[in-house]
Design a protein around this motif. Structure first.
Motif, short mmCIF file in Angstrom:
data_model
loop_
_atom_site.label_atom_id
_atom_site.label_comp_id
_atom_site.label_asym_id
_atom_site.label_seq_id
_atom_site.Cartn_x
_atom_site.Cartn_y
_atom_site.Cartn_z
N MET A 229 -4.91 -6.71 -8.77
CA MET A 229 -4.03 -5.85 -7.99
C MET A 229 -4.70 -4.49 -7.79
SD MET A 229 -0.27 -6.52 -9.63
CE MET A 229 0.37 -8.18 -9.82
N ALA A 230 -4.52 -3.93 -6.61
CA ALA A 230 -5.16 -2.66 -6.27
C ALA A 230 -4.10 -1.66 -5.80
CB ALA A 230 -6.21 -2.85 -5.19
N GLU A 231 -4.14 -0.48 -6.39
CA GLU A 231 -3.26 0.62 -5.97
C GLU A 231 -3.98 1.47 -4.93
OE1 GLU A 231 -2.08 4.63 -8.18
OE2 GLU A 231 -1.03 2.90 -9.02
N ILE A 232 -3.28 1.85 -3.88
CA ILE A 232 -3.87 2.65 -2.81
C ILE A 232 -3.94 4.12 -3.24
CG2 ILE A 232 -3.59 3.46 -0.43
CD1 ILE A 232 -2.14 0.81 0.15
N ARG A 233 -5.13 4.67 -3.22
CA ARG A 233 -5.36 6.07 -3.57
C ARG A 233 -6.12 6.75 -2.44
NH1 ARG A 233 -5.42 7.34 -9.17
NH2 ARG A 233 -3.78 6.14 -10.21
N ASP A 234 -5.88 8.06 -2.28
CA ASP A 234 -6.64 8.88 -1.32
C ASP A 234 -6.69 8.23 0.07
OD1 ASP A 234 -7.19 10.65 -3.41
OD2 ASP A 234 -9.02 9.59 -3.95
N LEU A 235 -5.53 7.87 0.57
CA LEU A 235 -5.44 7.20 1.87
C LEU A 235 -5.58 8.20 3.01
CD1 LEU A 235 -4.82 4.58 3.48
CD2 LEU A 235 -2.40 5.22 3.33
N HIS A 236 -6.46 7.87 3.96
CA HIS A 236 -6.66 8.71 5.16
C HIS A 236 -6.63 7.81 6.38
CE1 HIS A 236 -7.81 12.20 2.75
NE2 HIS A 236 -8.57 11.39 2.03
N ARG A 237 -5.78 8.18 7.34
CA ARG A 237 -5.69 7.42 8.59
C ARG A 237 -6.52 8.13 9.66
NH1 ARG A 237 -3.05 6.81 13.46
NH2 ARG A 237 -2.42 4.65 14.00
N MET A 238 -7.43 7.39 10.28
CA MET A 238 -8.29 7.95 11.32
C MET A 238 -7.53 7.97 12.65
SD MET A 238 -10.76 8.22 9.17
CE MET A 238 -12.23 8.66 10.12
N GLU A 239 -8.03 8.73 13.60
CA GLU A 239 -7.36 8.86 14.89
C GLU A 239 -7.27 7.53 15.63
OE1 GLU A 239 -9.19 11.86 17.23
OE2 GLU A 239 -8.57 13.52 15.93
N ASP A 240 -8.24 6.64 15.39
CA ASP A 240 -8.23 5.34 16.09
C ASP A 240 -7.45 4.28 15.33
OD1 ASP A 240 -9.90 4.86 13.97
OD2 ASP A 240 -11.67 4.36 15.17
N GLY A 241 -6.78 4.66 14.23
CA GLY A 241 -5.96 3.71 13.50
C GLY A 241 -6.62 3.08 12.29
N ARG A 242 -7.90 3.33 12.10
CA ARG A 242 -8.58 2.81 10.91
C ARG A 242 -8.12 3.60 9.68
NH1 ARG A 242 -14.00 4.12 11.13
NH2 ARG A 242 -13.51 5.65 12.76
N TYR A 243 -8.32 2.98 8.50
CA TYR A 243 -7.96 3.64 7.25
C TYR A 243 -9.19 3.73 6.34
CZ TYR A 243 -2.98 3.08 8.31
OH TYR A 243 -1.73 3.15 8.89
N ILE A 244 -9.27 4.85 5.66
CA ILE A 244 -10.24 5.03 4.58
C ILE A 244 -9.43 5.25 3.31
CG2 ILE A 244 -12.14 6.40 3.67
CD1 ILE A 244 -12.88 4.95 6.21
N LEU A 245 -9.74 4.51 2.25
CA LEU A 245 -8.96 4.65 1.03
C LEU A 245 -9.79 4.28 -0.19
CD1 LEU A 245 -7.92 1.60 -0.19
CD2 LEU A 245 -6.81 1.63 2.06
N MET A 246 -9.27 4.61 -1.35
CA MET A 246 -9.83 4.18 -2.61
C MET A 246 -8.86 3.19 -3.24
SD MET A 246 -12.64 5.86 -2.62
CE MET A 246 -13.29 5.74 -4.28
N ALA A 247 -9.36 2.03 -3.61
CA ALA A 247 -8.53 1.00 -4.25
C ALA A 247 -8.78 1.04 -5.75
CB ALA A 247 -8.87 -0.38 -3.69
N LEU A 248 -7.75 1.32 -6.51
CA LEU A 248 -7.85 1.38 -7.97
C LEU A 248 -7.38 0.06 -8.57
CD1 LEU A 248 -8.25 2.83 -10.70
CD2 LEU A 248 -5.90 3.69 -10.46
N GLY A 249 -8.24 -0.61 -9.29
CA GLY A 249 -7.89 -1.87 -9.92
C GLY A 249 -6.84 -1.69 -11.00
N LEU A 250 -5.79 -2.50 -10.95
CA LEU A 250 -4.70 -2.42 -11.92
C LEU A 250 -4.76 -3.61 -12.88
CD1 LEU A 250 -1.84 -1.31 -9.48
CD2 LEU A 250 -3.24 0.13 -10.98
N GLN A 251 -4.02 -4.66 -12.58
CA GLN A 251 -3.97 -5.84 -13.45
C GLN A 251 -4.49 -7.05 -12.72
OE1 GLN A 251 0.38 -5.04 -13.98
NE2 GLN A 251 -0.01 -5.63 -16.10
N ARG A 252 -5.00 -7.99 -13.49
CA ARG A 252 -5.44 -9.26 -12.90
C ARG A 252 -4.22 -10.14 -12.61
NH1 ARG A 252 -9.21 -11.92 -17.12
NH2 ARG A 252 -7.58 -11.08 -18.47
N PHE A 253 -4.39 -11.03 -11.68
CA PHE A 253 -3.33 -11.98 -11.36
C PHE A 253 -3.95 -13.34 -11.03
CE2 PHE A 253 -4.50 -9.92 -7.36
CZ PHE A 253 -4.73 -11.00 -6.52
N ARG A 254 -3.12 -14.36 -11.10
CA ARG A 254 -3.52 -15.71 -10.70
C ARG A 254 -2.63 -16.16 -9.55
NH1 ARG A 254 -2.12 -21.11 -12.36
NH2 ARG A 254 -0.55 -20.26 -13.79
#
Length: 219
Positions: free
Chosen positions: A68-93
């Motif tokens: 699982m990844a938590e969204i951190r430092d999310l930035h939306r670009m003018e053209d709709g793209r996103y830049i973000l940092m994904a922080l790993g949380l817990q494993r899942f199956r």
């Protein structure tokens, strides 16, 4: 189905994320832009999973265990793209998956390590910490960089160190996925130590350079 199972958006990638690790992401495909919007609206994480080799584009098949990844430092670009940092949380199956939305989704349950003997963990924790500290110092030396007390920045718990080493070792993604799927911190550390016992002498030899003209084959 487990009572604790939840539905989670899934993001197949050619990378393995581990709990506690951070992965920079550039989101440009429309289906995953929608995934980010949905996650933000519902205040939920998404799941990063390794895509199986030779998966069909737009129909990627994931390995069964992800993070699982938590969204951190999310930035939306003018053209709709996103830049973000994904922080790993817990494993899942993954229990099941579907494509009812533009992106892949799955019903998942948490995936935990078993309890290992603390005495054994302490022994392998110390050896892994020492070997990986040497490994990192050699990488920095090879890059002509210096970092004061790099060993002091390594995780102190056995499970966190096992994830840290698996994430940063220069190994194939399938091997990283194997480490992610292991349910024993002790086994994960033991297998990482085996790799480091090979890599550290090899890197030392590379850094020292040839000592003579008689090159022998290492078995």
């Amino acid at each position: 189905m487990s009572a604790s199972a939840i539905e989670l958006p899934l993001f197949p990638l050619n990378v393995v994320l581990f709990p506690g690790m951070v992965l920079p992401l550039h989101i440009f495909e429309p289906r995953y832009r929608q995934m980010i919007v949905d996650c933000q609206q519902q205040e939920q994480p998404f799941g990063i999973v390794l895509a199986r080799p030779n998966s069909t584009p737009l129909q990627e098949e994931p390995y069964p265990v992800g993070t699982m990844a938590e969204i951190r430092d999310l930035h939306r670009m003018e053209d709709g793209r996103y830049i973000l940092m994904a922080l790993g949380l817990q494993r899942f199956r993954i229990l099941s998956q579907h494509r009812q939305k533009p992106y892949l989704s799955g019903i998942v349950e948490l995936y935990e390590d078993i309890s290992d003997p603390s005495r054994d963990l302490d022994v392998y924790l110390r050896e892994a910490h020492d070997l990986f500290g040497t490994y990192l110092e050699m990488l920095l030396e090879a890059a002509n960089e210096q970092e004061k007390d790099i060993r002091g920045h390594l995780p102190v718990s056995a499970v966190d160190l096992s994830y840290f080493i698996a994430y940063f070792l220069d190994i194939h993604d399938e091997q990283k996925q194997h480490f992610l799927e292991l349910t024993s911190t002790l086994q994960r550390l033991q297998e990482e130590i085996s790799i480091l016992r090979r890599e550290v002498p090899f890197m030392r030899q590379l850094l020292e350079g040839p000592q003579n003209e008689d090159h022998s084959v290492l078995n």
